[in-house]
Design a protein around this motif. Sequence first.
Motif, PDB file in Angstrom:
ATOM      1  N   ASN A   1       0.874  -1.396   0.094  1.00 39.13           N
ATOM      2  CA  ASN A   1      -0.007   0.006  -0.014  1.00 39.13           C
ATOM      3  C   ASN A   1       0.810   1.391  -0.015  1.00 39.13           C
ATOM      4  O   ASN A   1       1.904   1.060   0.704  1.00 39.13           O
ATOM      5  CB  ASN A   1      -0.961   0.105   1.201  1.00 39.13           C
ATOM      6  CG  ASN A   1      -0.208   0.147   2.588  1.00 39.13           C
ATOM      7  OD1 ASN A   1       0.911  -0.682   2.732  1.00 39.13           O
ATOM      8  ND2 ASN A   1      -0.699   0.776   3.513  1.00 39.13           N
TER       9      ASN A   1
ATOM     10  N   GLN B   1      -1.506  12.969   1.772  1.00 45.74           N
ATOM     11  CA  GLN B   1      -2.597  13.182   2.855  1.00 45.74           C
ATOM     12  C   GLN B   1      -2.080  12.787   4.353  1.00 45.74           C
ATOM     13  O   GLN B   1      -1.046  11.914   4.247  1.00 45.74           O
ATOM     14  CB  GLN B   1      -3.955  12.354   2.723  1.00 45.74           C
ATOM     15  CG  GLN B   1      -4.986  12.549   3.673  1.00 45.74           C
ATOM     16  CD  GLN B   1      -6.026  11.316   3.569  1.00 45.74           C
ATOM     17  OE1 GLN B   1      -6.008  10.332   4.300  1.00 45.74           O
ATOM     18  NE2 GLN B   1      -6.941  11.459   2.895  1.00 45.74           N
TER      19      GLN B   1
ATOM     20  N   GLN C   1      -0.710   9.236   3.595  1.00 45.89           N
ATOM     21  CA  GLN C   1      -0.854   8.400   2.211  1.00 45.89           C
ATOM     22  C   GLN C   1       0.256   9.080   1.417  1.00 45.89           C
ATOM     23  O   GLN C   1       0.544  10.390   1.368  1.00 45.89           O
ATOM     24  CB  GLN C   1      -2.193   8.793   1.769  1.00 45.89           C
ATOM     25  CG  GLN C   1      -2.651   7.799   0.547  1.00 45.89           C
ATOM     26  CD  GLN C   1      -3.085   6.616   1.200  1.00 45.89           C
ATOM     27  OE1 GLN C   1      -3.409   6.297   2.364  1.00 45.89           O
ATOM     28  NE2 GLN C   1      -3.129   5.780   0.335  1.00 45.89           N
TER      29      GLN C   1
ATOM     30  N   TYR D   1     -17.024   7.787  -7.617  1.00 47.77           N
ATOM     31  CA  TYR D   1     -16.593   8.281  -6.223  1.00 47.77           C
ATOM     32  C   TYR D   1     -17.540   8.802  -5.682  1.00 47.77           C
ATOM     33  O   TYR D   1     -17.663   8.967  -4.387  1.00 47.77           O
ATOM     34  CB  TYR D   1     -15.334   9.273  -5.986  1.00 47.77           C
ATOM     35  CG  TYR D   1     -14.005   8.640  -6.504  1.00 47.77           C
ATOM     36  CD1 TYR D   1     -13.436   7.769  -5.698  1.00 47.77           C
ATOM     37  CD2 TYR D   1     -13.571   9.033  -7.687  1.00 47.77           C
ATOM     38  CE1 TYR D   1     -11.961   7.140  -6.008  1.00 47.77           C
ATOM     39  CE2 TYR D   1     -12.268   8.414  -8.051  1.00 47.77           C
ATOM     40  CZ  TYR D   1     -11.722   7.551  -7.311  1.00 47.77           C
ATOM     41  OH  TYR D   1     -10.369   7.058  -7.819  1.00 47.77           O
TER      42      TYR D   1
ATOM     43  N   SER E   1      -7.983  13.128  -1.122  1.00 46.13           N
ATOM     44  CA  SER E   1      -8.929  12.346  -0.224  1.00 46.13           C
ATOM     45  C   SER E   1      -8.863  11.012  -0.639  1.00 46.13           C
ATOM     46  O   SER E   1      -8.348  10.725  -1.861  1.00 46.13           O
ATOM     47  CB  SER E   1     -10.377  12.626  -0.420  1.00 46.13           C
ATOM     48  OG  SER E   1     -10.503  13.962   0.046  1.00 46.13           O
ATOM     49  N   CYS E   2      -9.046   9.962   0.425  1.00 46.15           N
ATOM     50  CA  CYS E   2      -9.255   8.729   0.068  1.00 46.15           C
ATOM     51  C   CYS E   2     -10.732   8.419   0.217  1.00 46.15           C
ATOM     52  O   CYS E   2     -11.560   9.491   0.578  1.00 46.15           O
ATOM     53  CB  CYS E   2      -8.728   7.592   1.456  1.00 46.15           C
ATOM     54  SG  CYS E   2      -6.689   7.969   1.079  1.00 46.15           S
TER      55      CYS E   2
ATOM     56  N   PHE F   1     -11.069   0.273   1.268  1.00 47.31           N
ATOM     57  CA  PHE F   1     -10.571   1.827   1.541  1.00 47.31           C
ATOM     58  C   PHE F   1      -9.609   2.045  -0.210  1.00 47.31           C
ATOM     59  O   PHE F   1      -8.909   1.152  -0.660  1.00 47.31           O
ATOM     60  CB  PHE F   1      -9.436   1.877   2.400  1.00 47.31           C
ATOM     61  CG  PHE F   1      -9.741   1.870   3.807  1.00 47.31           C
ATOM     62  CD1 PHE F   1     -10.086   2.863   4.856  1.00 47.31           C
ATOM     63  CD2 PHE F   1      -9.703   0.731   4.673  1.00 47.31           C
ATOM     64  CE1 PHE F   1     -10.720   2.896   5.689  1.00 47.31           C
ATOM     65  CE2 PHE F   1     -10.313   0.569   6.007  1.00 47.31           C
ATOM     66  CZ  PHE F   1     -10.695   1.781   6.653  1.00 47.31           C
TER      67      PHE F   1
ATOM     68  N   GLU G   1      -7.523   4.138  -2.262  1.00 50.16           N
ATOM     69  CA  GLU G   1      -6.348   4.951  -2.092  1.00 50.16           C
ATOM     70  C   GLU G   1      -5.606   5.283  -3.265  1.00 50.16           C
ATOM     71  O   GLU G   1      -5.197   4.553  -3.775  1.00 50.16           O
ATOM     72  CB  GLU G   1      -5.460   4.213  -0.978  1.00 50.16           C
ATOM     73  CG  GLU G   1      -6.039   3.794   0.409  1.00 50.16           C
ATOM     74  CD  GLU G   1      -5.054   2.970   1.223  1.00 50.16           C
ATOM     75  OE1 GLU G   1      -5.437   2.943   2.378  1.00 50.16           O
ATOM     76  OE2 GLU G   1      -4.075   2.545   1.022  1.00 50.16           O
TER      77      GLU G   1
ATOM     78  N   VAL H   1      -5.036   3.276  -8.446  1.00 52.82           N
ATOM     79  CA  VAL H   1      -5.586   3.328  -7.182  1.00 52.82           C
ATOM     80  C   VAL H   1      -5.497   2.135  -6.680  1.00 52.82           C
ATOM     81  O   VAL H   1      -5.525   0.949  -7.139  1.00 52.82           O
ATOM     82  CB  VAL H   1      -7.270   3.794  -7.304  1.00 52.82           C
ATOM     83  CG1 VAL H   1      -8.127   3.122  -6.122  1.00 52.82           C
ATOM     84  CG2 VAL H   1      -7.302   4.980  -7.741  1.00 52.82           C
TER      85      VAL H   1
ATOM     86  N   ASN I   1      -7.512  -1.132  -0.948  1.00 55.60           N
ATOM     87  CA  ASN I   1      -7.018  -1.682   0.580  1.00 55.60           C
ATOM     88  C   ASN I   1      -8.169  -2.320   0.969  1.00 55.60           C
ATOM     89  O   ASN I   1      -9.157  -1.846   0.982  1.00 55.60           O
ATOM     90  CB  ASN I   1      -6.476  -0.309   1.031  1.00 55.60           C
ATOM     91  CG  ASN I   1      -5.890  -0.879   2.599  1.00 55.60           C
ATOM     92  OD1 ASN I   1      -5.983  -2.120   2.864  1.00 55.60           O
ATOM     93  ND2 ASN I   1      -5.165   0.230   3.083  1.00 55.60           N
TER      94      ASN I   1
END
Length: 627
Positions: free
Chosen positions: A46, A78, A96, A210, A239-240, A294, A296, A305, A308
Amino acid sequence: MKSNYDVIVVGAGHAGCEAANAAATLGAEVLLVTMDMNKIAQMSCNPAMGGVAKGQIVREIDALGGMSGIVTDKSMIQFRILNRSKGPAMWSPRAQSDRMRFAEEWRMALEKNPNVDFWQEMVTELIVKNDKVCGVKTALGIEFNAKAVVLTNGTFLNGLIHIGEKNFGGGRAGDRASKGLTEQLVELGFESGRMKTGTPPRVDGRSIDYSVMEEQKGDEGAGKFSYSDETSSLTKQRSCFITYTNEEVHDTLKKGFDRSPMFNGRIQGLGPRYCPSIEDKINRFAERNRHQIFVEPEGWDTVEVYVNGFSTSLPFEVQYEALRKIKGFENALMFRPGYAIEYDFFPPTQLNLSLETKVVENLFFAGQINGTTGYEEAASQGLMAGINAFQKVNNKESFILKRSEAYIGVLIDDLINKGTNEPYRMFTSRAEYRILLRQDNADVRLTQKGYDLGLASKERLDKVKDKEINVIELTEFLKNESIAPQEVNETLKTLNSAPLEQKVKMAQVLKRPQVRLSDIQNCNPVIKERVAKYDDLVKEQTEILLKYENYIEKEEKVALKLNKLENLQIKDSLNYAQIKALSNEAREKLLKIKPKTIGQASRISGVSPADISILMVYIESQTLKTN
C-alpha cells in the motif's frame, strides 16, 4: 572498480535504505546492492506510511536520525492522526504517500550521501571464513569484500507468486526471485521457514464512481512525521474513499475457492493474521455480510488506485468479476490483479538484540527476512542493523533500545525472545509502556541517543531541548494560574463538563477528559496571551503530561523497577544444563536464545517466573562461590 567496503547492504527496500544511510552517515563506506536501481524504496504494497503503532515507529526512526519520516513528509498526499477519540497513547500518525515520489526521494537522499555506493545485481552467495562474513559474491561472479554484511532481502528469497492456479518465481510482480542465499545459510546452520503475504488489484481511478462512496479527508491543519525543519506540513491534500463489499461480492469470490492456492494447499507459507486476504476474511468471518474497502490514490498525478482490503490470490477472472460488484466499482478497469507471494524467512531467535546473527559473526538480518511485515517494522530494523554494523566494525558497543524506551525496542525484543510463527506486525497492545512511548514525545525520548551516536544533528538536539524547556514553562504556568467560574463555565457547559464553583488552577480543569487546552485557553486574557507564545507541539505535549500525570508516573516506576532486571547480566559461559531445577522447556529455550540479562530471559516464551527465580538464585550462588 572499488571492491572493499566497511558495510555491504543487500536489498534496497525500506530496511536496506535505512541500513545503508545509517551506516554511511556514521562514517562507514557502504555498498548498497540491489537487483534493480529503478526500484529503490519501492512501496510494493500500500502507498502509505504509519498507522496504529507504526506511526510511532516512524517518529522514532526520525528522532534517532533516520530518513523515513523526512522521505514520507516530502512525498505524502494526505496526513491523519488515527485514534483521536482514544487516549494519547493510542494516537498514531498516518500518511498517504505518492508512490513514485517516495521512491524518488529515498534514492536522491542515498545518492546525496557521499559514503554510499551502488551496485545493481543479484547477490547469490556470502563469503564466509571461520564463521565470519567477509563479503558477498554476485551472479556474475564478482566479489565485494566487507567487514560486515546486512541482509534485507524482503520477499525475494525463493519468492513464489500465486494467482489462482498459476504460480511463478518472483520477489514481487515484475521482479525475479533471489536464489542461492537461503540454501547457503541453511548449510551454515541457520533454520529457515516460509511465510506468505499478499496484495490487492490496482485499478484505474477514472473508471471508479467516487460519488457513491464515503470521502475520507486528511486532518485540518495537517501535521507531519519529521521533527526536523527540513520538511513542512501539507497545505493541500488528496482524499481517500471508503466503500464495502456485499453478499453478491462474497458469493462471486466463493466460486473461485476451489482454485484458491490458499485453500487447496499450494501455499505452504504462514500468512498475516491481522491483514488477511479477502477470501480469508470471507471464510473466517462467515457471519459478516460486508467488509470495508479503502480506496487509496497512488499519488498526486497518477490515476492508479490501491484497493486496500481486497488482497487476494484468486484467479484473475474471479477477482475482476467480484471487484465490479462493489459499490462504485461497477465499471472498474483493472491495471493488474492481486496476488499472494511466498518467501523464505529466518526465525529471528537466531539473532542477538543487535540483529547480528549468532551463527555467523558480522552478519546482520533486517526486515521481512526476520519474519516481520510492514514498511515501518522493516525500516526500524534496517536503521538498527545499520547502526550496529557500524558499531561492530569499529569495535564499539552495540546500540540496544529497551522496551521502555521505544516501540523499536519492543519490536526487536519480541522477535529475538519470542520469535514469530506468522508475519509479525506492531500494535500498541504489544507495548506495556505505551503511555510513555507516545508519538508526541519520540523526539524527547530518542534524539539525545541519536545525537550521541552521530546520526541526529546538533540542530535537532537543540530544538528538542528548546521544546522541553517550553513544556516545563507552560506546565508550571498552567499549574499556578487560576481560572474563575464566570470565565469558563459557559464553555464547560458546551463540553458537557460540570461547572466550577470557585477559582481553580488551569491544570485541574485540563485533567477533565472532555476538556482540551484549545477549548479554554481563550477564556481568560492572561492565559490566552501566555499560551499563544507556544507552538502546537508544545501545547499538545503539555496537555498530555498534565492529563495523564498520575498514569505516567506509575508507568515510569514500573519501568524503573523492571529495568533493574536488565542490569542483571548473564555470562555467555553459563551452562543451563547444570541447573536441574529449570523446566525442560525453559532450559531448551535459554540454551537456544542465550539471553544477555535476567530481564531478557524473563521475556522468552516458555520461561516461567519460577524459572527466573531459579535462575537468579543459581547465578547468585555462583557469584558467592567465585567471591
